[in-house]
Every structure is written in structure tokens, then in C-alpha cells.
Design a protein around this motif. Structure first.
Motif, PDB file in Angstrom:
ATOM      1  N   ASP A  65      -2.239  12.449  12.915  1.00 32.02           N
ATOM      2  CA  ASP A  65      -3.152  11.838  11.941  1.00 32.02           C
ATOM      3  C   ASP A  65      -4.345  11.208  12.646  1.00 32.02           C
ATOM      4  N   ARG A  73      -7.480   7.742   2.910  1.00 32.12           N
ATOM      5  CA  ARG A  73      -6.241   7.667   3.706  1.00 32.12           C
ATOM      6  C   ARG A  73      -6.022   6.221   4.144  1.00 32.12           C
ATOM      7  N   TYR A 101      -3.933   3.836   6.611  1.00 29.65           N
ATOM      8  CA  TYR A 101      -3.162   3.900   7.851  1.00 29.65           C
ATOM      9  C   TYR A 101      -2.198   2.716   7.936  1.00 29.65           C
ATOM     10  N   ASN A 132       1.363   6.606   7.070  1.00 28.98           N
ATOM     11  CA  ASN A 132       0.009   6.815   6.543  1.00 28.98           C
ATOM     12  C   ASN A 132       0.086   7.509   5.187  1.00 28.98           C
TER      13      ASN A 132
END
Lengths: 244, 446
Positions: free
Chosen positions: A238, B110, B112, B119
Motif C-alpha cells: 500500500d 484511502r 491509513y 488500511n
């Protein structure tokens, strides 16, 4: 509250004083170098300048490091490399993220020696830039180089042999000669413009001369932030996609 | 029980809020790409023609970029094909003369470290699974975009919720749910005919055959068949929009030593429809109605993949076992395994595929293919030469894609190449046999 790294540095320094008159072994020199140059973690913005016979190319990078083995590099510029990320968690574990494919890929055995983002650095050289997976071999030579007293040691990393010049006072790397099987110098890496921050020496300029190709790559660090509290699980897919 | 759930939701929102309140902001990012390409189909002096003309501008930005969350938005404006005025009035409509499509690319937020190592991504995103090149039997979230015949691996983003979790450096997992199914995008009609309906003559011949089988002589059968009114149509049915039709799945992934691996499960749909012809013959009203029913079969896919460095060679293996609840689907495994290697400036890649190749003739029987490419860069990586291809192992039909790519300046690429298919009747690439094309294009990234 004592800092563990400082205690370790102090102990090694004391060890150095006690053993004055005795010559250091190559592994000792390498360990002292790691202590002197390794922060808990660091975030760096850098400019990479690649110069070959025909042109000069610039790249802007973001590097996030933890210890000597975890490194996440992301290209910010130029546009055709933007978002490309490289992650390593040790010599055998390297991955690259190519935004066009949207996928993270392991870098295969032979590809570790491929050019990193068109530069003279290979993926393997980027992964071992902190000497984390290097192993010192042979004896230590003491000599003068460019007016500085240095320890000269041989190191090996995944079968690749190099000679390392280490500043005898600060225990920082000054020069690395990457050798071929016959001992000829293929690439020459020099470290300069050292900055001491939080007890850690940071080379602000790393220059690699690719002797066989006749080109060179300079990595200049612009912004360095040490010990920002990066966790181990930061080095993930990610975060590669995110760009560090 | 209710109280505990409420507490959990509150805790989740609190953690989310904590993420949002982080102050450190990363630099904003704005990027884009412009590209244009033209293809010419070589088919003799009078039949050589342009089959492809696409220009696109993609713009993307990261409007929010903080330590604990970020957003991303992308839009593509695409001008496809050629002008299609059908009457004088159409000349007043710029949309007929310059057919433009505006596509929403990735558009997500997104978060985190919602929980340590966790996430969460919400919105249009491309979630890609699998380690193989080009074809991925385990990759069933992002919609395949087969509209560009030169790109066999393109995907469109889809709206989904995605959780990625990395509790340990060498082990992680992910969960995803895609509420709305989106079918694959097919090549445009200018390049490749997507007309799957039989013609009127073909259906009338079918009637003649039926009457002969019933005992009529051929002349009478033809006369009666000529009296019939014939209609044909397609009926495409998408999966329903109820929650139980959502595509959902999970994946466990990690690495041990030099091995990357993953195991996955997904409940979803085939991206291309399965067709079922239905023929209604009404002798009283002398009508033949032909309906081609097209539907997307529901399936479960158990997937596994692995990638490793073995003796300096990159290797990967990926397999997906599809289990259909519908009898029209055929349970079975699709797999792809490959190797790649670099030496003295060359790069070579070779793969074996047992499964479906995007442009190949689809059939109940899976194909066996070899995919390969070899490339070499010259002049400090400014010129890339590449030849890639696909070979149908059973019948020997094949496709080749030679390419020259010049990068005179950073961000600019000039491409020239070809696309050639050869396949006799009954082979996997039979319908692509006429494709012998040259192309040229320019790409600019900024």
C-alpha cells in the motif's frame, strides 16, 4: 534516558581506546561504520543526476529507510517515472511497483543487477547502500586517501565483491570500488558532504562512476529527517502504491 | 450485544477521526498523459484502411494527501474512432463528428492505519490480484478493458470497499467488496465486429433444414420458409443489484524467504457473457424469433499464486479454480506459469497459459497458449525494441506484436509497430486472421 545507539557508540569508542595499538579487524570496521551512519529511520528527498556521453537526466526521489535493510524509494519526477516505487527488506527481497500495471512485482534474480530508474545504480546497489547485508572479509589496510587516513577493507554482498574505504576518525564510508571476478573496478562510488545529525553521519552526496559504461550518477540529498518513528509495517504494498 | 456493536462502531469512527486530524501534509500531486495512435489494416491496395484512431487525455490528482489519509481522482477524455454523421443535421452536432467519451478513472479515499496496519480504501479503484504477466486467473475485481487490441492487460477501476491488513512484515491480507458488477469492455466495432447475431439468410436456411428433416422436399421447404417473418435480437442480462449479488473476496499474502505467495477466494461473475440461443418457431403465424440470451455466470474462484527467484530466473505460477453454480458454466482450473530473465541488456519473458486468452475465440474448451516477449534497449535506454507474441499450441494459430519505442526526451514516447494474427478456420485466432496492421503513436506524460 540514555539512547541505546549512543551507548553502543560509546562502548565501541571505548573498545577502540582500549584496543589502541591493536589493529582492528575488517568486521569491526564495518560494524563501526554501520553504527556511525545508521539512524533508526530516515526520510530523505533526493535529486539524482545521470550523466552520460550524450545527455544529463534528473530524477527526484523520496527515500524512506529503517535500519540498514528496509528501504522504500519512490520517483516523484520525471513524469514517465512518477509513482514507480522500489521496496527492499533485505538482499533477497526486492519489489517494484509500476503504476501503469497497477501491480507490485518481485524483482527476479538477474534483474537485481538492472539499472535502477535508468541510473548507474542497480537495484542491488540501492538495496545495499547502507551496507546492511555486506560482509567484511580479509585483513584491514591503513592508508591515506585524499589527505585522510582510511581503513581499506574488502566486503562481499551476495557474491559481489567490493573494496571499501572508511574514514579512520569518523567511521564513514568514503569510497567503494565494485569489482568484477578478476578484481577490475567496474563502478566507483564516492561519499561526500557529510552532515552529522543526531549523532549519525549522513553523506549528502553519493556519486557513482560507471567505468565500463562511461557514465555517472550523482545522488544529492536535499531534505533529511531522522528518527521520525517509522514502523516496520510501513514497508508495504500500500505504501509503495502511495509513493512512500 | 447491541451496545458492544455500537461501541465498536464508535471506536472505529474515533480512530478514523484521529487519522483525519493528522496535520502533516504531503505535497500535492498533479499528473497527466496525452496519447494518440492510428492503426492501418493492410489488405491489398483497395482494401487497406484505417481501423483505429484514438486520442486520449488523462488527468489525475491527489487533492488530499495527509499522513493518515489521501484521496485520488482521475479523469480521461477520449476521442474514439472516426466521425459518423448519418444525415446532414448530424453535421451540426460536434458529438457526431468528434465522438468523445469522458471516463472516470480511479477516484477514492484511502485511510491509513485505521487500526495498526489496517488500511481502508473507498471508491473507484483498481485492485489487482495475481503475480503472472498479462493474464491473471485470480484477478476478478477490476473490470478488463479489451477495447485496445494492443493492450491485453488493461483494467478499468470499479467502485469497491477494500481493506488491506499487514500485521506482520511478511504476512498480510485483504478483503474487498464490489457492490455493482461491471462487464468487460469489448473492442470497438471499427476494429473488430462484435455482431454475434446470425443473419436472416442463415436463419432461413435453418428453417429449410428443419422442414426437410420433417419430410418436405427441398423446393417446398424453401417456399414455405420464404413465407416466414424472421426476427432476431440479443437479450443481455446483468446480475441483479441486490447485495447478495455483490462480488466479494479475500486474499492472504506473504513471503517466505525468496517466495511470494497468496491464497484467495472470490465470489463473483465472469466478465464476458455466456450466450444461449433460443429459437421460437411459430408455424401458425409463420414467424421465427431468434433470441440470443446473454448472461454473466456467477462463480466462486479459489486462487493461489507464487513467485520466486530461482537460480537467477524470475518464476511465477498462478492458478484459479472456478466453481459455477449454474450448469451452463464448466468448473475447472485456469493456470499460467512463466519465467523471465535479463542478460547483456536483453529481457526475455515466456509463459504457458491453460485458460482463456482475451482476444481468442471463446469456447467451452480452454485453450493452451504460449506467450512470450523479448526486448532490448539501445542508446542509453532511449530506444526499445520488442517482439511479443502468443501461440495457440493446439492448432498453431498465432499473433505477433513487434514494437519500436523511441524516447527522445523525458516523458515523450514515439511508438511504431505491428499487430499480426494468423489463424485458419476452427483455430483460436480464426476471427482475427484478417488483422495484419501497422500502427504509429505518440505519448506524452507530464
Amino acid at each position: 534516558m540514555f539512547n541505546l545507539k549512543k551507548i553502543k557508540t560509546l562502548l565501541l569508542a571505548l573498545l577502540g581506546l582500549v584496543s589502541a595499538g591493536y589493529s582492528m579487524s575488517a568486521p569491526d570496521v564495518l560494524e563501526r561504520l554501520r553504527v556511525a551512519t545508521t539512524a533508526k529511520d530516515r526520510r530523505v528527498k533526493a535529486i539524482m543526476t545521470i550523466t552520460d556521453r550524450k545527455r544529463v537526466q534528473k530524477r527526484t526521489l523520496r527515500l524512506v529507510m529503517k535500519g540498514t535493510d528496509k528501504l522504500l524509494v519512490t520517483f516523484i519526477e520525471p513524469a514517465d517515472l512518477r509513482g514507480v516505487s522500489f521496496l527492499t527488506t533485505g538482499r533477497d527481497n526486492m519489489w517494484v511497483y509500476l503504476p501503469a500495471q497497477g501491480r507490485v512485482r518481485r524483482i527476479s534474480g538477474s534483474a537485481v543487477d538492472q539499472s535502477f530508474g535508468g541510473s548507474d545504480f542497480s537495484y542491488r546497489e540501492m538495496a545495499s547502500i547502507s551496507f546492511g547485508s555486506s560482509r567484511a572479509t580479509g585483513a584491514v589496510e591503513e592508508k591515506e586517501w585524499n589527505g585522510t587516513m582510511v581503513y581499506l577493507i574488502n566486503i562481499e554482498d551476495g557474491g559481489e565483491k567490493s573494496r571499501l574505504w572508511v574514514d579512520r576518525e569518523r567511521f564513514v564510508p568514503l569510497r567503494v570500488d565494485k569489482l568484477d571476478q578478476h578484481g577490475n573496478v567496474l563502478k566507483l562510488i564516492t561519499f561526500s558532504d557529510f552532515l552529522e545529525q543526531d549523532g549519525v553521519w549522513i553523506p549528502q552526496t553519493v556519486c557513482l562512476d560507471n567505468i565500463s559504461r562511461g557514465s555517472s550518477t550523482e545522488l544529492k540529498l536535499l531534505e533529511v529527517n531522522l528518527n521520525t518513528g517509522i514502523k516496520d509495517n510501513y514497508f508495504t504494498e500500500d505504501n509503495m502504491k502511495r509513493g512512500g | 450485544m447491541y451496545f458492544r456493536r455500537l461501541m465498536f462502531i464508535l471506536l472505529f469512527l474515533l480512530l478514523l477521526g484521529r487519522g483525519l486530524s493528522q496535520e502533516e501534509e504531503k505535497e500535492l500531486n498533479f499528473y497527466g498523459e496525452m496519447n494518440t495512435r492510428m492503426q492501418v489494416r493492410i489488405a491489398g491496395r483497395d482494401s487497406t484502411r484505417l481501423t483505429w484512431f484514438r486520442s486520449a487525455l488523462s488527468l489525475g490528482m491527489v487533492p488530499i494527501a495527509r499522513e493518515r489519509f489521501e484521496g485520488k481522482i482521475g479523469v480521461t477524455v477520449r476521442m474514439d474512432g472516426f466521425p459518423y454523421p448519418e444525415k446532414w443535421m448530424d453535421l451540426t452536432r460536434v458529438t457526431e463528428l468528434e465522438p468523445v467519451a469522458i471516463l472516470l478513472d480511479e477516484a477514492f479515499i484511502r485511510f491509513y492505519d485505521v487500526l495498526p496496519g489496517l488500511n481502508l480504501t473507498l471508491g473507484r479503484q483498481k485492485v489487482r490480484w495475481g503475480t503472472a504477466d498479462v493474464i491473471n486467473p485470480t484477478d476478478n475485481f477490476a473490470t478488463p478493458d479489451y477495447s485496445d487490441p494492443l493492450v491485453w492487460d488493461e483494467r478499468r477501476p470499479v467502485w469497491m470497499a477494500h481493506l488491506g491488513w499487514k500485521p506482520l512484515p511478511a504476512l498480510g491480507g485483504e478483503l474487498g467488496i464490489k457492490p455493482v458488477f461491471q462487464p468487460a469492455i469489448s473492442p470497438p466495432g471499427e476494429w473488430f465486429s462484435t455482431n454475434v447475431l446470425p443473419g436472416e439468410e442463415e436463419l432461413r436456411s435453418f428453417l429449410v433444414g428443419e422442414f426437410i428433416r420433417q419430410g418436405l422436399d427441398s423446393t417446398t421447404a424453401r417456399e414455405i420458409a420464404a413465407l416466414y417473418t424472421i426476427s432476431s435480437r440479443e437479450e443481455i442480462v446483468l446480475p441483479g443489484r441486490n447485495i447478495r449479488n455483490a462480488t466479494c473476496g479475500g486474499r492472504l499474502k506473504g513471503h517466505i524467504g525468496v517466495f511470494d505467495f497468496s491464497l484467495s477466494y472470490l465470489h463473483g461473475y465472469n466478465f464476458l457473457p455466456t450466450v444461449e440461443p433460443v429459437m421460437n418457431v411459430d408455424p401458425l403465424n409463420r414467424r421465427l424469433d431468434f433470441v440470443l440470451k446473454e448472461r454473466f455466470l456467477s462463480k466462486q474462484v479459489l486462487g493461489a499464486d507464487a513467485a520466486a527467484n530461482i537460480a537467477g530466473v524470475g518464476t511465477w505460477l498462478e492458478a484459479g479454480y472456478a466453481l459455477y453454480s449454474d450448469t451452463a458454466g464448466k468448473n475447472g482450473v485456469s493456470l499460467i506459469g512463466g519465467l523471465d530473465y535479463s542478460w547483456s541488456g536483453f529481457y526475455a519473458n515466456l509463459q504457458f497459459l491453460y485458460g482463456d486468452f482475451p482476444l481468442a475465440q471463446s469456447s467451452a474448451e480452454k485453450g493452451t497458449f504460449i506467450l512470450g516477449a523479448i526486448e532490448r534497449k539501445f542508446f542509453s535506454d532511449r530506444l526499445l525494441t520488442r517482439i511479443g507474441g502468443v501461440l495457440d499450441l493446439k492448432k498453431g494459430s498465432f499473433g505477433l506484436t513487434p514494437l519500436l519505442r523511441l524516447t527522445p526526451f523525458n516523458g515523450i514516447e514515439i511508438e511504431m509497430g505491428g499487430l499480426v494474427f494468423k489463424g485458419d478456420e476452427g483455430t483460436k485466432f480464426a476471427r482475427l486472421n484478417p488483422v495484419k496492421e501497422l500502427f504509429g503513436g505518440v505519448r506524452y506524460r507530464f
